[in-house]
Enzyme design. Structure first.
Site, PDB file in Angstrom:
ATOM      1  N   ILE A 152       0.837  -1.201   0.000  1.00 41.97           N
ATOM      2  CA  ILE A 152       0.000   0.000   0.000  1.00 41.97           C
ATOM      3  C   ILE A 152       0.875   1.255   0.000  1.00 41.97           C
ATOM      4  O   ILE A 152       0.628   2.193  -0.762  1.00 41.97           O
ATOM      5  CB  ILE A 152      -0.949  -0.004   1.206  1.00 41.97           C
ATOM      6  N   THR A 226      -4.871   5.146   7.210  1.00 42.66           N
ATOM      7  CA  THR A 226      -5.742   4.119   6.639  1.00 42.66           C
ATOM      8  C   THR A 226      -5.195   2.737   6.994  1.00 42.66           C
ATOM      9  O   THR A 226      -5.565   1.742   6.363  1.00 42.66           O
ATOM     10  CB  THR A 226      -5.827   4.252   5.106  1.00 42.66           C
ATOM     11  N   ALA A 227      -4.332   2.678   8.010  1.00 44.93           N
ATOM     12  CA  ALA A 227      -3.695   1.414   8.402  1.00 44.93           C
ATOM     13  C   ALA A 227      -4.440   0.787   9.568  1.00 44.93           C
ATOM     14  O   ALA A 227      -5.334  -0.035   9.374  1.00 44.93           O
ATOM     15  CB  ALA A 227      -2.221   1.639   8.731  1.00 44.93           C
ATOM     16  N   ARG A 228      -4.121   1.207  10.796  1.00 41.66           N
ATOM     17  CA  ARG A 228      -4.790   0.706  11.992  1.00 41.66           C
ATOM     18  C   ARG A 228      -4.857   1.815  13.035  1.00 41.66           C
ATOM     19  O   ARG A 228      -3.872   2.532  13.251  1.00 41.66           O
ATOM     20  CB  ARG A 228      -4.050  -0.510  12.578  1.00 41.66           C
ATOM     21  N   ASP A 252      -9.469   6.615   8.670  1.00 35.57           N
ATOM     22  CA  ASP A 252     -10.360   5.551   8.220  1.00 35.57           C
ATOM     23  C   ASP A 252     -10.446   4.431   9.247  1.00 35.57           C
ATOM     24  O   ASP A 252     -11.283   3.539   9.124  1.00 35.57           O
ATOM     25  CB  ASP A 252      -9.862   4.986   6.880  1.00 35.57           C
ATOM     26  N   GLU A 257     -14.172   0.154  16.806  1.00 32.92           N
ATOM     27  CA  GLU A 257     -15.033   0.345  15.653  1.00 32.92           C
ATOM     28  C   GLU A 257     -16.327  -0.436  15.839  1.00 32.92           C
ATOM     29  O   GLU A 257     -16.303  -1.551  16.365  1.00 32.92           O
ATOM     30  CB  GLU A 257     -14.303  -0.120  14.380  1.00 32.92           C
ATOM     31  N   HIS A 276     -13.784   2.821   7.957  1.00 30.72           N
ATOM     32  CA  HIS A 276     -12.935   1.663   7.645  1.00 30.72           C
ATOM     33  C   HIS A 276     -13.327   1.096   6.284  1.00 30.72           C
ATOM     34  O   HIS A 276     -13.620  -0.096   6.135  1.00 30.72           O
ATOM     35  CB  HIS A 276     -13.034   0.584   8.725  1.00 30.72           C
TER      36      HIS A 276
END
Length: 301
Positions: A152, A226-228, A252, A257, A276
């Site tokens: 990515i 946008t990873a964790r 994200d 979550e 996410h």
């Protein structure tokens, strides 16, 4: 072996049907929502469970005496279950890499543009009857620092260079073959106008961007994750957003979550949120589900 895709949804259901082949093993599909504590009831009697981002706490999973394999749809299984504890109980967790590198990189770029030009905030204000144009950050010529140079990160580096950004990166293992200038983490944080996270989550990376490292960031920088969510100290992030150390964050992923609407992150005006969804494209979902089925086919016992 008996298998179930236990948390399929209306979005993935049609894609699942598209990628199935006549020679695939039988896999039951559950599309009925359930409460977390009902997990043992849903996967009782199954040897293999396919998990689309449902939490699988050890105390619940260990009640599923027949379960031996979990196929997690993605790479971030560690955010949803304790892999080491499950291994001790004889349960193997399988992850799927590389299925959506382009999709996630594109979403990262979308969040970056939204942050740089304050698009989400202006959208909210215009819909609310307020006309207040915001001054944005022009990205051409700015430095973007990538933390992590996997698939990515590599795709995002290509895209960022394509719009005229100066790309630098930090990776725990040097990758000179990529032709990207790699620096230590302190230098990256001090010089980057944009910091984008692309690390996997593990014991070594949990809380990677803590208060001390966030304090090193260039004043007024943009942070995109946008990873964790657990890669970042959430309270330190909130304080940096309030103080202006971080101009804007595009997120994200989150510690918990779905994100609670009352979360402080959801209240801050200089945060752009998505649910996410970075990997959610038809192309990525097709690849992801097909690989999950192939893993189930490969499991012998």
């Amino acid at each position: 072996m008996k298998s179930i895709f236990f948390d399929c949804n209306d979005q993935l259901g049609p894609v699942w049907e598209q990628v199935l082949r006549p020679d695939d093993p039988p896999i039951d599909v559950n599309m009925t929502p359930f409460k977390k504590e009902e997990l043992p009831l849903v996967i009782a009697g199954y040897d293999i469970a396919i998990d689309d981002h449902s939490y699988m706490p050890t105390d619940l999973v260990e009640r599923c005496k027949q379960l031996k394999h979990i196929v997690f749809l993605g790479t971030g299984a560690a955010s949803y279950m304790n892999i080491a504890e499950l291994k001790e109980r004889g349960i193997t967790v399988h992850i799927i890499k590389g299925y959506g590198d382009v999709a996630v990189a594109e979403h990262t770029m979308a969040l970056l543009f939204a942050c740089a030009r304050d698009i989400a905030r202006m959208d909210r204000e215009v819909r609310g009857g307020s006309w207040a144009p915001k001054e944005g950050m022009q990205l051409q010529g700015k430095t973007v620092g990538l933390i992590g140079l996997g698939g990515i990160g590599g795709e995002f580096a290509r895209m960022a260079a394509g719009i005229g950004m100066n790309v630098i990166a930090y990776n725990r293992t040097p990758k000179p073959e990529l032709g990207i200038k790699q620096v230590d983490i302190e230098a990256l944080l001090k010089t980057s106008d944009v910091v984008s996270l692309h690390l996997t989550l593990g014991d070594e990376t949990r809380g990677f961007l803590g208060a001390e490292r966030i304090a090193l960031m260039k004043h007024g920088a943009i942070l995109v994750n946008t990873a964790r969510g657990a890669l970042v100290d959430e309270q330190a992030l909130i304080q940096a957003l309030k103080s202006g150390i971080i101009r804007h964050a595009g997120l994200d992923v989150f510690h918990s979550e779905p994100l609670d609407a009352k979360s402080e992150l959801a209240q801050l005006p200089n945060v752009t949120l998505s649910s996410h969804a970075a990997f959610r494209t038809l192309e990525a979902s097709q690849t992801l589900l097909r690989r999950a089925i192939d893993i189930v086919k490969s499991i012998k016992g």
